[in-house]
Design a protein around this motif. Sequence first.
Motif, PDB file in Angstrom:
ATOM      1  N   GLU A 256     -51.152  44.930   0.653  1.00 45.87           N
ATOM      2  CA  GLU A 256     -50.713  46.316   0.552  1.00 45.87           C
ATOM      3  C   GLU A 256     -49.448  46.419  -0.302  1.00 45.87           C
ATOM      4  O   GLU A 256     -48.485  45.685  -0.088  1.00 45.87           O
ATOM      5  N   ARG A 257     -49.458  47.343  -1.250  1.00 51.01           N
ATOM      6  CA  ARG A 257     -48.286  47.575  -2.097  1.00 51.01           C
ATOM      7  C   ARG A 257     -47.493  48.752  -1.541  1.00 51.01           C
ATOM      8  O   ARG A 257     -48.045  49.822  -1.291  1.00 51.01           O
ATOM      9  N   VAL A 258     -46.192  48.549  -1.320  1.00 52.43           N
ATOM     10  CA  VAL A 258     -45.342  49.585  -0.731  1.00 52.43           C
ATOM     11  C   VAL A 258     -44.135  49.824  -1.630  1.00 52.43           C
ATOM     12  O   VAL A 258     -43.794  49.002  -2.488  1.00 52.43           O
ATOM     13  N   SER A 259     -43.497  50.975  -1.444  1.00 55.02           N
ATOM     14  CA  SER A 259     -42.298  51.297  -2.220  1.00 55.02           C
ATOM     15  C   SER A 259     -41.032  50.806  -1.535  1.00 55.02           C
ATOM     16  O   SER A 259     -39.980  50.693  -2.152  1.00 55.02           O
TER      17      SER A 259
ATOM     18  N   VAL B  14     -33.023  44.091   6.608  1.00 53.82           N
ATOM     19  CA  VAL B  14     -32.521  44.772   5.416  1.00 53.82           C
ATOM     20  C   VAL B  14     -33.639  45.601   4.796  1.00 53.82           C
ATOM     21  O   VAL B  14     -34.744  45.094   4.568  1.00 53.82           O
ATOM     22  N   HIS B  15     -33.356  46.880   4.526  1.00 56.19           N
ATOM     23  CA  HIS B  15     -34.347  47.764   3.914  1.00 56.19           C
ATOM     24  C   HIS B  15     -34.281  47.606   2.393  1.00 56.19           C
ATOM     25  O   HIS B  15     -33.255  47.893   1.768  1.00 56.19           O
ATOM     26  N   ILE B  16     -35.378  47.161   1.808  1.00 58.11           N
ATOM     27  CA  ILE B  16     -35.450  46.912   0.367  1.00 58.11           C
ATOM     28  C   ILE B  16     -36.408  47.915  -0.257  1.00 58.11           C
ATOM     29  O   ILE B  16     -37.516  48.122   0.251  1.00 58.11           O
ATOM     30  N   THR B  17     -35.998  48.547  -1.351  1.00 59.56           N
ATOM     31  CA  THR B  17     -36.839  49.526  -2.040  1.00 59.56           C
ATOM     32  C   THR B  17     -37.155  49.034  -3.449  1.00 59.56           C
ATOM     33  O   THR B  17     -36.469  48.166  -3.988  1.00 59.56           O
ATOM     34  N   GLU B  18     -38.174  49.623  -4.041  1.00 58.48           N
ATOM     35  CA  GLU B  18     -38.619  49.173  -5.353  1.00 58.48           C
ATOM     36  C   GLU B  18     -37.621  49.471  -6.462  1.00 58.48           C
ATOM     37  O   GLU B  18     -37.655  48.844  -7.516  1.00 58.48           O
ATOM     38  N   ASP B  19     -36.707  50.428  -6.246  1.00 55.18           N
ATOM     39  CA  ASP B  19     -35.689  50.711  -7.250  1.00 55.18           C
ATOM     40  C   ASP B  19     -34.382  49.969  -6.964  1.00 55.18           C
ATOM     41  O   ASP B  19     -33.388  50.146  -7.666  1.00 55.18           O
TER      42      ASP B  19
ATOM     43  N   SER C 157     -32.206  50.344  -4.812  1.00 60.63           N
ATOM     44  CA  SER C 157     -31.074  51.135  -4.330  1.00 60.63           C
ATOM     45  C   SER C 157     -30.934  50.843  -2.838  1.00 60.63           C
ATOM     46  O   SER C 157     -31.879  50.395  -2.201  1.00 60.63           O
ATOM     47  N   TRP C 158     -29.761  51.112  -2.292  1.00 59.73           N
ATOM     48  CA  TRP C 158     -29.518  50.748  -0.899  1.00 59.73           C
ATOM     49  C   TRP C 158     -29.276  51.972  -0.026  1.00 59.73           C
ATOM     50  O   TRP C 158     -28.652  51.867   1.025  1.00 59.73           O
ATOM     51  N   THR C 159     -29.802  53.113  -0.451  1.00 62.82           N
ATOM     52  CA  THR C 159     -29.637  54.341   0.327  1.00 62.82           C
ATOM     53  C   THR C 159     -30.365  54.259   1.656  1.00 62.82           C
ATOM     54  O   THR C 159     -29.814  54.617   2.713  1.00 62.82           O
ATOM     55  N   ASP C 160     -31.600  53.794   1.651  1.00 64.34           N
ATOM     56  CA  ASP C 160     -32.372  53.671   2.890  1.00 64.34           C
ATOM     57  C   ASP C 160     -31.701  52.691   3.843  1.00 64.34           C
ATOM     58  O   ASP C 160     -31.632  52.926   5.053  1.00 64.34           O
TER      59      ASP C 160
ATOM     60  N   ALA D 291     -26.109  53.144   9.291  1.00 61.50           N
ATOM     61  CA  ALA D 291     -25.221  54.193   9.793  1.00 61.50           C
ATOM     62  C   ALA D 291     -25.767  54.795  11.090  1.00 61.50           C
ATOM     63  O   ALA D 291     -25.025  55.012  12.057  1.00 61.50           O
ATOM     64  N   LYS D 292     -27.051  55.060  11.124  1.00 60.71           N
ATOM     65  CA  LYS D 292     -27.661  55.648  12.318  1.00 60.71           C
ATOM     66  C   LYS D 292     -27.526  54.722  13.523  1.00 60.71           C
ATOM     67  O   LYS D 292     -27.152  55.137  14.626  1.00 60.71           O
ATOM     68  N   LYS D 293     -27.800  53.443  13.301  1.00 55.38           N
ATOM     69  CA  LYS D 293     -27.737  52.470  14.393  1.00 55.38           C
ATOM     70  C   LYS D 293     -26.300  52.280  14.882  1.00 55.38           C
ATOM     71  O   LYS D 293     -26.056  52.161  16.089  1.00 55.38           O
ATOM     72  N   SER D 294     -25.353  52.277  13.947  1.00 52.73           N
ATOM     73  CA  SER D 294     -23.949  52.076  14.317  1.00 52.73           C
ATOM     74  C   SER D 294     -23.386  53.285  15.046  1.00 52.73           C
ATOM     75  O   SER D 294     -22.626  53.150  16.010  1.00 52.73           O
ATOM     76  N   GLN D 295     -23.737  54.477  14.592  1.00 54.35           N
ATOM     77  CA  GLN D 295     -23.236  55.697  15.230  1.00 54.35           C
ATOM     78  C   GLN D 295     -23.712  55.815  16.678  1.00 54.35           C
ATOM     79  O   GLN D 295     -22.993  56.351  17.533  1.00 54.35           O
ATOM     80  N   GLN D 296     -24.902  55.320  16.954  1.00 53.03           N
ATOM     81  CA  GLN D 296     -25.405  55.358  18.328  1.00 53.03           C
ATOM     82  C   GLN D 296     -24.515  54.525  19.247  1.00 53.03           C
ATOM     83  O   GLN D 296     -24.306  54.867  20.413  1.00 53.03           O
ATOM     84  N   ARG D 297     -23.986  53.438  18.715  1.00 47.54           N
ATOM     85  CA  ARG D 297     -23.136  52.548  19.523  1.00 47.54           C
ATOM     86  C   ARG D 297     -21.708  53.049  19.639  1.00 47.54           C
ATOM     87  O   ARG D 297     -20.965  52.604  20.522  1.00 47.54           O
TER      88      ARG D 297
END
Length: 210
Positions: A46-49, A56-61, A63-66, A72-78
């Motif tokens: 399967e090819r994914v973007s 670590v979330h890796i994207t095809e471009d 970029s490290w936004t994802d 940030a979401k995980k840290s804010q919960q704590r």
Amino acid sequence: MRQTTGARCSDNNLSLNVEKTKEIVVDFRRVHTQHVPLTINGATVERVSSTKFLGVHITEDLSWTDNTTALAKKSQQRLCFLCKLRRARAPPPIMYTFYRGTIESILTSCITVWYGACNASCQKTLQRIVRAAEKIIGVSLPSLQDIYGIRLTRKALCIAGDPTHPSHNFFSLLPSGRRLQSLQARTSRLKDSFIHQSAGPGLETPQSPP
């Protein structure tokens, strides 16, 4: 390499689960070409973007936004638990230990891989969480930039001192004996790579042939 993936696995007695294997195509060329689907033992991968690898979330471009959003979401919960410790009048050393183990460990996970290539907005988003924790605990906390610099230097020294490491040659001295060898590239995209940043300001970059 795409065509020999299955053969390499067989030669090394490895078995790939095709259903759990993902393919990401990273192509920055101006003229994109159609890539043939990757197959392993007759099954199409399967090819994914974007995908998640070792947290670590890796994207095809590349970029490290994802990745930033997820951290940030995980840290804010704590941070909520840190606030509960303050309301319970826990001493600062206890809250600091909690921060190091449950928040800082998330914000700095694999930081040498992605932090240097993050844009300013992503870096500020994560640093705001550190500042929020500072206000809750009431003590000064190391910035992500400082942690990144320390870990980057430590990782570079380990690679430079290990001749068996695949990247060891990138930390070899040039014939001048004063500067380190660097990656060759026609663009400035690699200026944010681990090798470039860990080598420091004394880096000399050989020019690519025309």
